[in-house]
Design a protein around this motif. Sequence first.
Motif, PDB file in Angstrom:
ATOM      1  N   ARG A   9       0.828  -1.209   0.000  1.00  0.00           N
ATOM      2  CA  ARG A   9       0.000   0.000   0.000  1.00  0.00           C
ATOM      3  C   ARG A   9       0.861   1.256   0.000  1.00  0.00           C
ATOM      4  O   ARG A   9       0.559   2.230  -0.687  1.00  0.00           O
ATOM      5  CB  ARG A   9      -0.937  -0.010   1.207  1.00  0.00           C
ATOM      6  CG  ARG A   9      -2.080  -1.015   1.023  1.00  0.00           C
ATOM      7  CD  ARG A   9      -3.105  -0.900   2.116  1.00  0.00           C
ATOM      8  NE  ARG A   9      -2.628  -1.470   3.371  1.00  0.00           N
ATOM      9  CZ  ARG A   9      -2.876  -0.956   4.566  1.00  0.00           C
ATOM     10  NH1 ARG A   9      -3.590   0.134   4.673  1.00  0.00           N
ATOM     11  NH2 ARG A   9      -2.437  -1.542   5.656  1.00  0.00           N
ATOM     12  N   TYR A  12       2.170   1.793  -3.562  1.00  0.00           N
ATOM     13  CA  TYR A  12       1.178   2.428  -4.442  1.00  0.00           C
ATOM     14  C   TYR A  12       0.974   3.898  -4.074  1.00  0.00           C
ATOM     15  O   TYR A  12       0.889   4.771  -4.933  1.00  0.00           O
ATOM     16  CB  TYR A  12      -0.164   1.698  -4.369  1.00  0.00           C
ATOM     17  CG  TYR A  12      -0.193   0.379  -5.103  1.00  0.00           C
ATOM     18  CD1 TYR A  12       0.163   0.287  -6.449  1.00  0.00           C
ATOM     19  CD2 TYR A  12      -0.588  -0.793  -4.465  1.00  0.00           C
ATOM     20  CE1 TYR A  12       0.136  -0.917  -7.126  1.00  0.00           C
ATOM     21  CE2 TYR A  12      -0.627  -2.020  -5.135  1.00  0.00           C
ATOM     22  CZ  TYR A  12      -0.268  -2.066  -6.461  1.00  0.00           C
ATOM     23  OH  TYR A  12      -0.295  -3.247  -7.134  1.00  0.00           O
ATOM     24  N   LEU A  13       0.889   4.134  -2.779  1.00  0.00           N
ATOM     25  CA  LEU A  13       0.653   5.499  -2.310  1.00  0.00           C
ATOM     26  C   LEU A  13       1.800   6.418  -2.727  1.00  0.00           C
ATOM     27  O   LEU A  13       1.569   7.541  -3.205  1.00  0.00           O
ATOM     28  CB  LEU A  13       0.492   5.488  -0.783  1.00  0.00           C
ATOM     29  CG  LEU A  13       0.033   6.785  -0.138  1.00  0.00           C
ATOM     30  CD1 LEU A  13      -1.343   7.175  -0.634  1.00  0.00           C
ATOM     31  CD2 LEU A  13       0.015   6.659   1.384  1.00  0.00           C
ATOM     32  N   LEU A  16       1.638   7.221  -6.417  1.00  0.00           N
ATOM     33  CA  LEU A  16       0.562   8.168  -6.726  1.00  0.00           C
ATOM     34  C   LEU A  16       0.889   9.576  -6.210  1.00  0.00           C
ATOM     35  O   LEU A  16       0.549  10.573  -6.846  1.00  0.00           O
ATOM     36  CB  LEU A  16      -0.761   7.662  -6.152  1.00  0.00           C
ATOM     37  CG  LEU A  16      -1.293   6.397  -6.840  1.00  0.00           C
ATOM     38  CD1 LEU A  16      -2.453   5.792  -6.068  1.00  0.00           C
ATOM     39  CD2 LEU A  16      -1.727   6.692  -8.276  1.00  0.00           C
TER      40      LEU A  16
END
Lengths: 287, 515
Positions: A9, A12-13, A16
């Motif tokens: 996570r 991905y964070l 982004l």
Amino acid sequence: MEPLSRKTRIFYLTILIIIFVILVPITLLYSSGYRLGDGFKLVKTGGIYVGLNESNAELFLDGKLVKKVGILKDGFFVQDLTPRVYYVVVKKDGYRKWEKILEVLPKRVSETSAFILPNNIPYTEIIPSSTAYTEALKLFSTSTETQLIKSEYPEILATSTNIGKKIEDVKRKGNIVLWREGNSIYARWVNDNGNAPSYFCRENGVCDKEILINKKPVQFFDFHPKSNELLLFVINDVVVMTEIDPRIPRNIQTLFEAKGVKIRTQGDYIFIKEPTKAGIKIFKYKL
Amino acid sequence: MSLYLPDDFHVGRASELEGRDRLLYRFFEILPGLLSWTTLVGVVLLSFLAPKIAAYLIIGFSLFWLLKTIYLSIHVRHNWRRLRNNMNTNWSDKVSNLKYDHLWQLVLLPYYNESFETVSNTVKKLAETTGNKKKMIVVLAPEERAGDCATDIASRVIKEYRDIFGHTLVSVHPKNIPGEMAGKGSNIAYAAEVARTEILDKNDIPYEDVIVSAFDIDTMVYKDYFLCIVWHFLTTEDPHHTSFQPIPLYNNNIWDAPPFSRVAATSGTFWQMIQQERPEKLATFSSHAVSFKALYEVNYWQRNMVSEDSRIFWNLLFANNGNYNVIPISYPVSMDANLAPSSWQTFKNIYKQNRRWTYGAENIPYILYHSIKNKKFPLWKKIHLSLVQIEGFWSLTTHPLVLFSLGWLPLLVGGREFSTTILSYNLPIVARTFLTLAMFGLIISAIISTSLLPPRPKHHPKSKYIGMVLQWVLVPITMIIFSALPGLDSQTRLMFGRYMGFWVTPKYVTKEDTV
């Protein structure tokens, strides 16, 4: 099967967030009109917006086709333009062209409204014995809907430039007022400056310019039924449509020509009364 | 470590406190609404006074929304795979290596004026589950204020199923108990205590061997639900400091519900699926399971507030000084989507139900208040949890309104100076592009939601599948009407001290749904 791990996570964070940090300044600069110029330098660009009264038209800038609109859009917006003066033309097959010279300023949009009319306007003659004829005839016995009574216009035109002048036939549609001074017809914006078309406005942002529309004697003048930036005139037995926008060239289109012709508008229609030897003919056309 | 259970542990609202504590709690009640209103009014004022800055913020925010959608879609997609995996798992095999004969399943089924069919359908599903039903205690908990009819329904249903389960019980929740709010929390707290005295104590069942599932009366369990709970209970390091959260699907009547109800319901499911993939942000919601021992220690669910389902998690978290968590089990339970005899009534019911759910903002003052009071709770964890909750309720209310309505305000009120800028022209173009790209996430939503649908009842045509896909274009509207507005409504009520009561979502059973 395990839930998404914290590590995944965070991965991905992070990706982004990086995308966000990169895209935000690019997007904001793009939205403000900045583009990459020669040598990867940021240059300021501007745009043009041309409102339209017809669909399926084409926009030309300096003779080059730059945009077509389909049936759903009601205007052209062109950006990425180097700030300078452009010769703007709107064309449509079977229609008369509309043209204007517009100056594009950095980070700003030069706005205007184009009106194009068919080469041959398909008037419908109203049958003399019909009820519609009687009703249409009644229109010509009254003045126009936009005419103001005298008590209303001192407030609207209470500016120093008008003191002592003879103001007649004051008409208002939306926030634009038209009036006659001698043989001349003028237009003015009469609301706050916020929503005024730019051609009414001075460099200090105050939109109180009085725009001279016509110097010759007119037999009739009024607003276009669907737009307060377009006008209908009868001059020397010629019915014309023109625009308030004073930027050159001012587009003037002939609608009808006949001795003693008179016009009225109702709804979206223009009614034209033509006295002939055989009697009075009345035509109508949906604008 | 001793439990944190001060006298004001079960505070429901500021008026229950005195002096400075009351003022502090009142301020915290005002905070969620204040933040939301400040944001919305701020966007409006900025649109008038500084439309360029407003436009920059809105464009940046649209990009943020797109990336957030991508981020959350990753969570939904992973959870979907996990959900399907868990539904295809043979849980009997999985628990066969574990010793679990000592465990009891206590199922609490509170209800008010629901029909015999609704209650009976739910108990029937319990009877159809795998595992030893003789280790199951089923408590039907009608409200006394619903009258004899509700009690009669309980008796009829229990009579039909009593031989299947180990123990059954009807617990009629008395009306007008001082200090209680009529609602699910007070009912299940009462039912749990009756079950303790009437069944657990009388049969010498140790509290630590009992797992409580607190369900809504329309909660239909899938066949391996209890084995799945057992497996998680026994494989969790500290099961008495853990709640177990299934995924609420709203499938019972999804084929009968109108499109906006389906979208609102499934959006709720998706949100829970997202939360299942980030358990540090997960609180219990609706139907959930928890150790009886843990429940007993905090005197069960709170009886004086609306959002007892999430509050019990905060109760247990603060009582255990931060040593408590939620395990997302990624196994479904199915409930009713909102459905009423008319579309308008359904519409109103969805709004009211979402207002009740978003009234979960009443947990914010509780969290902040006890964060200050409980000194044994790790500071970083208190700050993190508080911020997560505040941000959650703030974004729920403000983001849809800013993106889908107020975001266009600078174009309308920005004035000529702004409206003739390239920025003004690009604001709708750029924002719409980002939002349209974000809407592509709806394709994932449509695929996932379709895969979760129960078999199509014969009285619905095959063409209804098309509606099940196309319904997702309603998302921007449902986000405003069924999320942002009820959220703002409930936060405003809390802000002005106009406290809400528990609104029971009416359950409407169509003829085809009856057993």
